[in-house]
Design a protein around this motif. Sequence first.
Motif, PDB file in Angstrom:
ATOM      1  N   PHE A   7     -10.490  -8.311  -0.454  1.00 15.65           N
ATOM      2  CA  PHE A   7     -11.801  -8.541   0.112  1.00 15.65           C
ATOM      3  C   PHE A   7     -12.335  -9.015  -1.087  1.00 15.65           C
ATOM      4  O   PHE A   7     -12.418  -8.277  -2.397  1.00 15.65           O
ATOM      5  N   SER A   8     -13.176 -10.508  -0.838  1.00 14.73           N
ATOM      6  CA  SER A   8     -14.088 -11.078  -1.604  1.00 14.73           C
ATOM      7  C   SER A   8     -15.452 -10.537  -2.049  1.00 14.73           C
ATOM      8  O   SER A   8     -16.708  -9.633  -1.188  1.00 14.73           O
ATOM      9  N   VAL A   9     -15.492  -9.754  -3.348  1.00 13.39           N
ATOM     10  CA  VAL A   9     -17.360  -9.397  -3.508  1.00 13.39           C
ATOM     11  C   VAL A   9     -18.277 -10.008  -2.958  1.00 13.39           C
ATOM     12  O   VAL A   9     -18.327 -11.444  -3.847  1.00 13.39           O
ATOM     13  N   PRO A  10     -19.438  -9.808  -2.528  1.00 18.27           N
ATOM     14  CA  PRO A  10     -20.362 -10.925  -2.349  1.00 18.27           C
ATOM     15  C   PRO A  10     -21.082 -10.992  -3.179  1.00 18.27           C
ATOM     16  O   PRO A  10     -21.118  -9.976  -4.741  1.00 18.27           O
ATOM     17  N   GLU A  11     -21.665 -11.262  -3.707  1.00 17.83           N
ATOM     18  CA  GLU A  11     -23.009 -11.453  -5.095  1.00 17.83           C
ATOM     19  C   GLU A  11     -24.196 -10.524  -4.773  1.00 17.83           C
ATOM     20  O   GLU A  11     -24.792 -10.003  -3.660  1.00 17.83           O
ATOM     21  N   PRO A  12     -24.535  -9.941  -5.114  1.00 17.89           N
ATOM     22  CA  PRO A  12     -24.692  -9.893  -7.493  1.00 17.89           C
ATOM     23  C   PRO A  12     -23.230  -8.986  -7.381  1.00 17.89           C
ATOM     24  O   PRO A  12     -22.752  -8.080  -6.860  1.00 17.89           O
ATOM     25  N   THR A  33     -12.926  -9.927  -6.898  1.00 16.74           N
ATOM     26  CA  THR A  33     -12.353  -9.680  -5.542  1.00 16.74           C
ATOM     27  C   THR A  33     -11.213  -8.481  -5.477  1.00 16.74           C
ATOM     28  O   THR A  33     -10.920  -8.270  -6.599  1.00 16.74           O
ATOM     29  N   VAL A  34     -11.305  -7.864  -4.452  1.00 20.03           N
ATOM     30  CA  VAL A  34      -9.925  -6.182  -4.970  1.00 20.03           C
ATOM     31  C   VAL A  34      -8.586  -6.069  -3.377  1.00 20.03           C
ATOM     32  O   VAL A  34      -8.788  -7.396  -2.608  1.00 20.03           O
ATOM     33  N   GLU A  35      -8.017  -6.183  -3.983  1.00 25.69           N
ATOM     34  CA  GLU A  35      -7.040  -6.396  -3.088  1.00 25.69           C
ATOM     35  C   GLU A  35      -6.376  -4.972  -3.252  1.00 25.69           C
ATOM     36  O   GLU A  35      -5.124  -4.598  -4.221  1.00 25.69           O
ATOM     37  N   TRP A  36      -6.773  -4.121  -1.878  1.00 26.49           N
ATOM     38  CA  TRP A  36      -5.594  -3.444  -1.536  1.00 26.49           C
ATOM     39  C   TRP A  36      -4.593  -3.347  -0.833  1.00 26.49           C
ATOM     40  O   TRP A  36      -4.286  -4.059  -0.695  1.00 26.49           O
ATOM     41  N   ARG A  37      -3.893  -2.355  -1.928  1.00 28.06           N
ATOM     42  CA  ARG A  37      -2.286  -2.527  -1.636  1.00 28.06           C
ATOM     43  C   ARG A  37      -1.838  -1.042  -0.529  1.00 28.06           C
ATOM     44  O   ARG A  37      -2.366  -0.752  -0.512  1.00 28.06           O
ATOM     45  N   PRO A  38      -0.387  -2.159  -0.389  1.00 27.50           N
ATOM     46  CA  PRO A  38      -0.070  -1.117   0.906  1.00 27.50           C
ATOM     47  C   PRO A  38       0.168   0.469   0.711  1.00 27.50           C
ATOM     48  O   PRO A  38       0.390   1.707   1.528  1.00 27.50           O
ATOM     49  N   ASP A  39       0.617   0.510  -1.520  1.00 29.98           N
ATOM     50  CA  ASP A  39       0.727   1.511  -1.182  1.00 29.98           C
ATOM     51  C   ASP A  39      -0.093   2.451  -1.789  1.00 29.98           C
ATOM     52  O   ASP A  39      -0.047   3.429  -2.527  1.00 29.98           O
ATOM     53  N   GLY A  40      -1.334   2.011  -1.571  1.00 28.77           N
ATOM     54  CA  GLY A  40      -2.954   2.932  -1.887  1.00 28.77           C
ATOM     55  C   GLY A  40      -3.376   2.608  -3.336  1.00 28.77           C
ATOM     56  O   GLY A  40      -4.704   3.014  -3.627  1.00 28.77           O
ATOM     57  N   ASP A  88     -21.498   1.048  -8.046  1.00 26.86           N
ATOM     58  CA  ASP A  88     -20.877  -0.293  -7.500  1.00 26.86           C
ATOM     59  C   ASP A  88     -19.655   0.278  -6.539  1.00 26.86           C
ATOM     60  O   ASP A  88     -19.707  -0.999  -6.268  1.00 26.86           O
ATOM     61  N   VAL A  89     -18.953   0.892  -7.467  1.00 26.85           N
ATOM     62  CA  VAL A  89     -17.833   1.210  -6.663  1.00 26.85           C
ATOM     63  C   VAL A  89     -17.817   1.355  -5.493  1.00 26.85           C
ATOM     64  O   VAL A  89     -17.207   1.015  -4.203  1.00 26.85           O
ATOM     65  N   LEU A  90     -18.973   2.559  -5.448  1.00 26.89           N
ATOM     66  CA  LEU A  90     -18.889   3.314  -4.046  1.00 26.89           C
ATOM     67  C   LEU A  90     -19.745   2.015  -2.630  1.00 26.89           C
ATOM     68  O   LEU A  90     -19.236   1.391  -2.080  1.00 26.89           O
ATOM     69  N   GLU A  91     -20.553   1.182  -3.323  1.00 23.14           N
ATOM     70  CA  GLU A  91     -20.723  -0.195  -2.724  1.00 23.14           C
ATOM     71  C   GLU A  91     -19.667  -1.018  -2.291  1.00 23.14           C
ATOM     72  O   GLU A  91     -19.971  -1.480  -1.135  1.00 23.14           O
ATOM     73  N   ILE A  92     -18.883  -1.355  -2.982  1.00 23.56           N
ATOM     74  CA  ILE A  92     -17.622  -2.174  -2.756  1.00 23.56           C
ATOM     75  C   ILE A  92     -16.679  -1.655  -1.460  1.00 23.56           C
ATOM     76  O   ILE A  92     -16.597  -1.995  -0.555  1.00 23.56           O
ATOM     77  N   LYS A  93     -16.270  -0.192  -1.499  1.00 21.69           N
ATOM     78  CA  LYS A  93     -15.820   0.311  -0.538  1.00 21.69           C
ATOM     79  C   LYS A  93     -16.307   0.638   0.538  1.00 21.69           C
ATOM     80  O   LYS A  93     -16.141   0.052   1.690  1.00 21.69           O
ATOM     81  N   ARG A  94     -18.438   1.050   0.319  1.00 22.89           N
ATOM     82  CA  ARG A  94     -18.716   0.618   1.837  1.00 22.89           C
ATOM     83  C   ARG A  94     -18.933  -1.153   2.582  1.00 22.89           C
ATOM     84  O   ARG A  94     -18.678  -1.111   4.042  1.00 22.89           O
ATOM     85  N   GLU A  98     -17.404  -2.291   6.026  1.00 22.02           N
ATOM     86  CA  GLU A  98     -17.891  -2.337   6.669  1.00 22.02           C
ATOM     87  C   GLU A  98     -17.042  -4.185   7.157  1.00 22.02           C
ATOM     88  O   GLU A  98     -17.796  -4.422   9.029  1.00 22.02           O
ATOM     89  N   SER A  99     -16.735  -4.647   6.944  1.00 21.73           N
ATOM     90  CA  SER A  99     -15.882  -5.888   7.078  1.00 21.73           C
ATOM     91  C   SER A  99     -15.078  -5.839   7.867  1.00 21.73           C
ATOM     92  O   SER A  99     -15.017  -6.510   8.155  1.00 21.73           O
ATOM     93  N   LEU A 100     -14.214  -4.279   8.179  1.00 21.86           N
ATOM     94  CA  LEU A 100     -13.183  -4.502   8.927  1.00 21.86           C
ATOM     95  C   LEU A 100     -13.427  -4.050   9.493  1.00 21.86           C
ATOM     96  O   LEU A 100     -13.325  -4.455  10.836  1.00 21.86           O
ATOM     97  N   THR A 101     -14.696  -3.324   9.965  1.00 20.02           N
ATOM     98  CA  THR A 101     -14.712  -2.920  11.345  1.00 20.02           C
ATOM     99  C   THR A 101     -16.077  -4.251  12.232  1.00 20.02           C
ATOM    100  O   THR A 101     -15.573  -4.454  13.569  1.00 20.02           O
ATOM    101  N   ALA A 102     -16.585  -4.885  11.161  1.00 17.06           N
ATOM    102  CA  ALA A 102     -16.956  -5.980  11.924  1.00 17.06           C
ATOM    103  C   ALA A 102     -15.634  -7.890  12.537  1.00 17.06           C
ATOM    104  O   ALA A 102     -16.031  -8.398  12.905  1.00 17.06           O
TER     105      ALA A 102
END
Length: 103
Positions: A7-12, A33-40, A88-94, A98-102
Amino acid sequence: MLDARVFSVPEPLPSVEVLLPDKAGKLRGKVATVEWRPDGTAWIEVLVPSWVRWSTQLAVGEPSTEGIGPGTIRMWAPSEAVFGDEGDVLEIKRLHRESLTAA
């Protein structure tokens, strides 16, 4: 095949602190960028300020000019070494959800 989700984090970009290995200190940077791995687990790519050496030469045989100036490096770190504002952490997760559902 590894099934990591990137997931590429948008500005800012949110500011964070990154702990360096072997208790070498910490750096301040911005999450790119955040990369979620299969192991959690998650790996975080952080942009950190650095010094960059540069050199220019306009033509072959001409003298070159060298210097050093501010730049940025991209550094990957495990999520347990990256600390930021909880909001900020909660906003990145949100935004990631949203990007997954879109898609």
